[in-house]
Write an enzyme that holds these catalytic residues in place. Structure first.
Site, PDB file in Angstrom:
ATOM      1  N   ALA A  24       0.801  -1.230   0.000  1.00 30.66           N
ATOM      2  CA  ALA A  24       0.000   0.000   0.000  1.00 30.66           C
ATOM      3  C   ALA A  24       0.835   1.282   0.000  1.00 30.66           C
ATOM      4  O   ALA A  24       0.262   2.382  -0.002  1.00 30.66           O
ATOM      5  CB  ALA A  24      -1.026   0.044   1.135  1.00 30.66           C
ATOM      6  N   ALA A  25       2.156   1.164  -0.031  1.00 30.94           N
ATOM      7  CA  ALA A  25       2.971   2.387  -0.109  1.00 30.94           C
ATOM      8  C   ALA A  25       2.686   3.111  -1.437  1.00 30.94           C
ATOM      9  O   ALA A  25       2.611   4.342  -1.483  1.00 30.94           O
ATOM     10  CB  ALA A  25       4.452   2.043   0.008  1.00 30.94           C
ATOM     11  N   GLY A  26       2.520   2.338  -2.502  1.00 27.85           N
ATOM     12  CA  GLY A  26       2.193   2.944  -3.797  1.00 27.85           C
ATOM     13  C   GLY A  26       0.819   3.602  -3.774  1.00 27.85           C
ATOM     14  O   GLY A  26       0.601   4.637  -4.423  1.00 27.85           O
ATOM     15  N   ASP A  27      -0.106   3.021  -3.027  1.00 25.32           N
ATOM     16  CA  ASP A  27      -1.445   3.619  -2.925  1.00 25.32           C
ATOM     17  C   ASP A  27      -1.371   4.948  -2.170  1.00 25.32           C
ATOM     18  O   ASP A  27      -2.026   5.932  -2.538  1.00 25.32           O
ATOM     19  CB  ASP A  27      -2.401   2.655  -2.210  1.00 25.32           C
ATOM     20  CG  ASP A  27      -2.566   1.351  -2.981  1.00 25.32           C
ATOM     21  OD1 ASP A  27      -2.525   1.391  -4.224  1.00 25.32           O
ATOM     22  OD2 ASP A  27      -2.718   0.296  -2.343  1.00 25.32           O
TER      23      ASP A  27
END
Ligand code: RIB
Length: 315
Positions: free
Chosen positions: A251-254
């Site tokens: 979820a870092a990309g989110d």
């Protein structure tokens, strides 16, 4: 500036996460060290990230008529996200993601979209008046391509910023890239779309150039621990990372994409990407998808400590 209105049209999954010493090879069994269940899904994650960063967030998608669907609905509602367009599928199960997180922070994910594919283009058409009221609309690739295209098409005709987070990695049908104002893949997603393996900054420049040739207007390529690369047809520049001791990149990309969409209206891509890099970096410090998404105050404090607060926020 008034509170930004951000609509995310996308997936809501329940993540079934196992911590492992390393990702097993095909045919191999490894012993997990912990297991937990959290709310995830690229779409829902981006809506939560936007809400925690101070946006008035809206989420549109489809969950199943089951305990996982009820859990997502409750959790998104608790974040203050508008769920008028979150529908419940009568027969399909809520989407799931089986996630292995290795001790070194790498992950491997299997998504079963199920009810997410119930968010069909007619549902998007019904939201056209809402889309027109947004500052930005975010889509990813865990709902039908036709629904992604319909969302971006309506946003474009209404003059609303359309951001395509190109995950998970897959080839996209022709025509989708040109509907987005910003295309933001990570390295593997860029490779799936362009055929260019992204292992260096030069590779990233090449992949970004291909995405522009394929119809993209502006590309923000997420490079994980190496920051991000911006490119349009006139210029390209690298925005360096904020080094951290990452424990889990899920979820870092989110977090990055939601931050990017919110900060884009500052009109300074470098600042917006720096804000997104900081938000993504903070999301790697806590295990799990939605539990890891940082609040605006934490992102601003992190940037201030590093003398990197964008001018817009320092005012
Ligand atoms: O981007 C991370 C997300 O991808 C996880 O939460 C999982 O549900 C998958 O959609």
């Amino acid at each position: 500036m008034p509170q930004p209105r951000i609509l995310v049209v996308g997936s809501a999954n329940i993540d079934l996460v196992t911590q492992v010493p390393r990702i097993p090879k095909p045919g191999e069994t490894v012993i997990g060290t912990s297991f937990y269940t959290v709310c995830g899904g690229k779409g829902a994650n981006q809506a939560v990230a936007a809400a925690r960063l101070g946006a008035h967030a809206y989420f549109a998608g489809c969950v199943g008529n089951d305990a996982f669907g009820a859990l997502q609905r409750q959790s998104l509602g608790d974040e203050g996200i508008d769920l008028t367009h979150l529908i419940t599928h009568p027969t399909e199960a809520t989407g799931t993601a089986v996630i292995l997180v290795a001790d070194q922070g790498q992950n491997s994910i299997v998504v079963t979209p199920s009810a997410n594919y119930g968010f069909t283009p007619d549902r998007v058409e019904a939201m056209a008046p809402l889309i027109a009221q947004m500052d930005a609309v975010l889509v990813q690739l865990e709902i039908p391509f036709d629904s992604v295209a319909a969302t971006l098409r309506i946003a474009r005709s209404a003059g609303v910023l359309g951001v395509l987070d190109a995950g998970p990695a897959q080839r996209v049908p022709e025509g989708i890239l040109e509907l987005a104002d910003i295309v933001s893949p990570n390295e593997t997603e860029a490779e799936a779309m362009t055929g260019v393996k992204v292992a260096s900054l030069d590779d990233a420049r090449l992949a970004a150039a291909k995405l522009l040739e394929m119809g993209g207007r502006e590309v923000v390529l997420k490079l994980g621990a190496n920051g991000a690369l911006y490119a349009n047809t006139r210029e390209s520049f690298h925005v360096p990372p904020f080094p951290v001791d990452a424990v889990d990149a899920v979820a870092a990309g989110d977090a990055f994409t939601a931050a990017l969409a919110i900060a884009w209206r500052w009109g300074v891509p470098n600042d917006a990407i720096r804000f997104a890099n900081a938000t993504g970096a903070l999301a790697t410090l806590t295990p799990g998808a939605q539990p890891s998404l940082p609040k605006r105050t934490a992102v601003e404090a992190f940037l201030r400590e590093r003398n990197a607060l964008p001018t817009r926020l320092a005012e």
